[in-house]
Design an enzyme around this catalytic site. Structure first.
Site, PDB file in Angstrom:
ATOM      1  N   GLU A   1      -1.286   1.678  -5.008  1.00 35.61           N
ATOM      2  CA  GLU A   1      -1.220   3.095  -4.365  1.00 35.61           C
ATOM      3  C   GLU A   1      -2.195   4.350  -5.413  1.00 35.61           C
ATOM      4  O   GLU A   1      -2.593   5.327  -5.200  1.00 35.61           O
ATOM      5  CB  GLU A   1       0.732   3.271  -5.361  1.00 35.61           C
ATOM      6  CG  GLU A   1       0.637   3.442  -6.747  1.00 35.61           C
ATOM      7  CD  GLU A   1       0.371   4.869  -7.715  1.00 35.61           C
ATOM      8  OE1 GLU A   1      -0.696   3.941  -8.156  1.00 35.61           O
ATOM      9  OE2 GLU A   1       0.359   5.699  -7.913  1.00 35.61           O
ATOM     10  N   TRP A   2      -3.062   2.989  -5.249  1.00 38.51           N
ATOM     11  CA  TRP A   2      -4.459   3.455  -5.924  1.00 38.51           C
ATOM     12  C   TRP A   2      -4.437   4.634  -7.239  1.00 38.51           C
ATOM     13  O   TRP A   2      -5.667   6.011  -7.571  1.00 38.51           O
ATOM     14  CB  TRP A   2      -5.132   4.747  -5.072  1.00 38.51           C
ATOM     15  CG  TRP A   2      -5.045   4.403  -3.160  1.00 38.51           C
ATOM     16  CD1 TRP A   2      -5.300   3.500  -3.009  1.00 38.51           C
ATOM     17  CD2 TRP A   2      -3.650   5.127  -2.566  1.00 38.51           C
ATOM     18  NE1 TRP A   2      -4.499   3.075  -1.898  1.00 38.51           N
ATOM     19  CE2 TRP A   2      -3.656   4.437  -1.212  1.00 38.51           C
ATOM     20  CE3 TRP A   2      -3.034   6.242  -2.642  1.00 38.51           C
ATOM     21  CZ2 TRP A   2      -3.011   4.408  -0.301  1.00 38.51           C
ATOM     22  CZ3 TRP A   2      -2.824   6.589  -1.051  1.00 38.51           C
ATOM     23  CH2 TRP A   2      -2.483   5.955  -0.664  1.00 38.51           C
ATOM     24  N   GLY A   3      -3.656   4.658  -8.136  1.00 35.18           N
ATOM     25  CA  GLY A   3      -3.499   4.775  -9.768  1.00 35.18           C
ATOM     26  C   GLY A   3      -3.000   6.038  -9.456  1.00 35.18           C
ATOM     27  O   GLY A   3      -3.500   7.053 -10.619  1.00 35.18           O
TER      28      GLY A   3
ATOM     29  N   ASP B   1       0.848  -1.125   0.163  1.00 39.03           N
ATOM     30  CA  ASP B   1      -0.111  -0.058  -0.479  1.00 39.03           C
ATOM     31  C   ASP B   1       1.125   1.044   0.117  1.00 39.03           C
ATOM     32  O   ASP B   1       2.371   1.268   0.000  1.00 39.03           O
ATOM     33  CB  ASP B   1      -0.934  -0.042   1.250  1.00 39.03           C
ATOM     34  CG  ASP B   1      -1.920   0.635   1.090  1.00 39.03           C
ATOM     35  OD1 ASP B   1      -2.110   1.372   0.167  1.00 39.03           O
ATOM     36  OD2 ASP B   1      -3.314   0.059   1.842  1.00 39.03           O
TER      37      ASP B   1
ATOM     38  N   ASP C   1     -10.526   3.181  -3.344  1.00 40.11           N
ATOM     39  CA  ASP C   1     -11.153   2.167  -2.927  1.00 40.11           C
ATOM     40  C   ASP C   1     -12.327   1.720  -3.007  1.00 40.11           C
ATOM     41  O   ASP C   1     -12.925   2.235  -3.588  1.00 40.11           O
ATOM     42  CB  ASP C   1     -11.093   2.383  -0.964  1.00 40.11           C
ATOM     43  CG  ASP C   1      -9.782   1.519  -0.606  1.00 40.11           C
ATOM     44  OD1 ASP C   1      -8.459   1.689  -1.589  1.00 40.11           O
ATOM     45  OD2 ASP C   1      -9.699   1.546   0.363  1.00 40.11           O
TER      46      ASP C   1
HETATM   47  C1  GAL Z   1      -5.954   1.064   1.430  1.00 44.77           C
HETATM   48  C2  GAL Z   1      -5.881   0.386   0.149  1.00 44.77           C
HETATM   49  C3  GAL Z   1      -7.229  -1.019   0.471  1.00 44.77           C
HETATM   50  C4  GAL Z   1      -7.176  -1.403   2.224  1.00 44.77           C
HETATM   51  C5  GAL Z   1      -7.060   0.011   3.683  1.00 44.77           C
HETATM   52  C6  GAL Z   1      -5.647  -1.221   4.278  1.00 44.77           C
HETATM   53  O1  GAL Z   1      -5.007   1.942   1.240  1.00 44.77           O
HETATM   54  O2  GAL Z   1      -7.035   0.873  -1.244  1.00 44.77           O
HETATM   55  O3  GAL Z   1      -7.558  -1.778  -0.520  1.00 44.77           O
HETATM   56  O4  GAL Z   1      -5.520  -2.160   1.898  1.00 44.77           O
HETATM   57  O5  GAL Z   1      -6.228   0.706   2.823  1.00 44.77           O
HETATM   58  O6  GAL Z   1      -5.976  -0.485   5.623  1.00 44.77           O
END
Ligand code: GAL
Length: 412
Positions: free
Chosen positions: A198-200, A165, A221
């Protein structure tokens, strides 16, 4: 611009040796290029599995994870192709005096290695989560500065998959941070699928494969809803995530996939029709199929969605070409994916709240109008033989029809 440099670098690597990568170079547009890692040979089709986050968040423990592994086998999901059981954030508690990562002793009293052994004993594979920063998104210890130590520990435990992440990374450069963990995983000597999350935000489709990623998140997410952002609500539903995939299809392929986030199928916020559409679209997109519901208590309608072999075969098609949005007329969209052997998968999507006629013309399929086409509906198994020019469907509100279409062989 970046992708051209990555491609040039790939050619260089093939032509010379692994040491000839162009680490640290700067492209003409001023962006740092990324050292190109050779493929690790994993994830030749999109990974399939289960992850704890969408349903359980931080409320996880070893019994729960074992129960999901048991249910993956008992529900028929393993037989349908699901492999990975992945523990997301919150399994970590601290680091010991030597800097080794320590699992939460209350929630995982038997230890991570024992859990991995249990999952392997079921014929499944084991995945874990960490973060490139000092702390994970839920403020557990991250891997920054401990990448090689953590990778060696994961290998010793028997980890087969790492989701990595991007919280609390401050000034880190995404390309090099992900590259470091990718190198550390390779140095561990164990084959570990590397899932970049890294969410794109740094356009990972341009560099994540070169940095050693097998899949990379393309969006924030997902939520358990049909639509959020598009209705100015502050979360991303299935349709919002879908819209963000348009134009990314050329970056995916065997060993390196766009990841529009994990499945919400069965978590209760959508209708069965909407979950079917969600699953159909993810298969069309060659997305990783990572279930996020309680596999032990899901009802038959949900199990039937997650184990639909014909839809899974589209997702896992060996050609590995991601589908694309071929047409859009307001709420009516047609998505098409070429498959090995010359068939095509098609999703007719009705985004809106009333029934919608949708016509699939041969032009959309890039076929001459006189060619006879056979089609099978992948949810009802209804077959149509020898159609010409077009097929017409009335698609129910907020749902999808999914077809596999095959042009008849000449002389049949
Ligand atoms: C976000 C990630 C989620 C989950 C979450 C956990 O950054 O996009 O899929 O892993 O963290 O804290």
């Amino acid at each position: 611009m970046m992708s051209r440099y990555i491609r040039i670098a790939q050619v260089l690597w093939c032509a010379v040796t692994v040491n000839a990568v162009i680490a640290g170079a700067v492209a003409a547009d001023g962006e740092p290029t990324v050292a190109v890692r050779p493929s690790n040979g994993l994830a030749q089709t999109p990974p399939m599995g289960w992850n704890s986050w969408n349903k359980y968040g931080c409320e996880i423990n070893e019994q729960l994870i074992r129960r999901q592994a048991d249910a993956m086998v008992a529900s028929g999901m393993k037989a349908a192709g699901y492999r990975y059981i992945v523990i997301d954030d919150c399994w970590q508690a601290s680091r010991d005096s030597s800097g080794n990562i320590v699992a939460d002793p209350q929630r995982f009293p038997s230890g991570v290695g024992a859990l991995a052994d249990y999952i392997h004993s079921k014929g499944l594979e084991f995945g874990i989560y960490s973060d490139a920063g000092d702390r994970t998104c839920q403020k557990r210890p991250g891997s920054r500065g401990h990448e090689y130590q953590d990778a060696a520990q994961y290998a010793a435990w028997g980890v087969d998959y790492l989701k990595y992440d991007w919280c609390n990374t401050e000034s880190l450069d995404a390309r090099s941070a992900y590259g470091t963990m990718s190198d550390a995983l390779r140095a561990s000597g164990r084959a570990i699928v590397f899932s970049i999350c890294e969410w794109g935000i740094h356009e990972p489709w341009l560099w994540a494969a070169a940095a050693g990623g097998n899949l990379w998140r393309t969006t924030p997410d997902i939520s358990d809803g049909w639509v959020g952002k598009a209705r100015h609500v502050d979360w991303f539903g299935v349709l919002d995530i879908l819209d963000l995939q348009v134009g990314l299809e050329s970056y995916a392929g065997p060993g390196h996939w766009n990841d529009p986030d994990m499945l919400e199928v069965g978590n209760g916020g959508m209708t069965v029709e909407q979950y079917r559409a969600h699953f159909s679209l993810w298969a069309l997109l060659a997305a990783p199929l990572i279930a996020g519901n309680d596999l032990a208590t899901m009802n038959p309608a949900i199990a039937q969605i997650l184990t639909n072999r014909a839809v899974i075969a589209v997702d896992q098609d060996p050609l590995g070409v991601e589908g694309r949005r071929a047409s859009k007329d307001g709420d009516a969209e047609i998505w098409v994916r070429p498959l090995a052997g010359g068939s095509q998968a098609v999703v007719l999507l009705n985004r809106g709240d009333s029934p919608r006629p949708i016509q699939l013309t041969w032009e959309t399929l890039r076929l001459p109008s006189y060619v006879p086409v056979d089609a099978v509906d992948l949810w009802t198994n209804e077959r149509i033989r020898g159609a010409t020019k077009a097929l017409r469907f009335t698609v129910a509100p907020t749902s999808a029809v999914m077809l596999r279409v095959t042009a008849s062989q000449p002389g049949r």
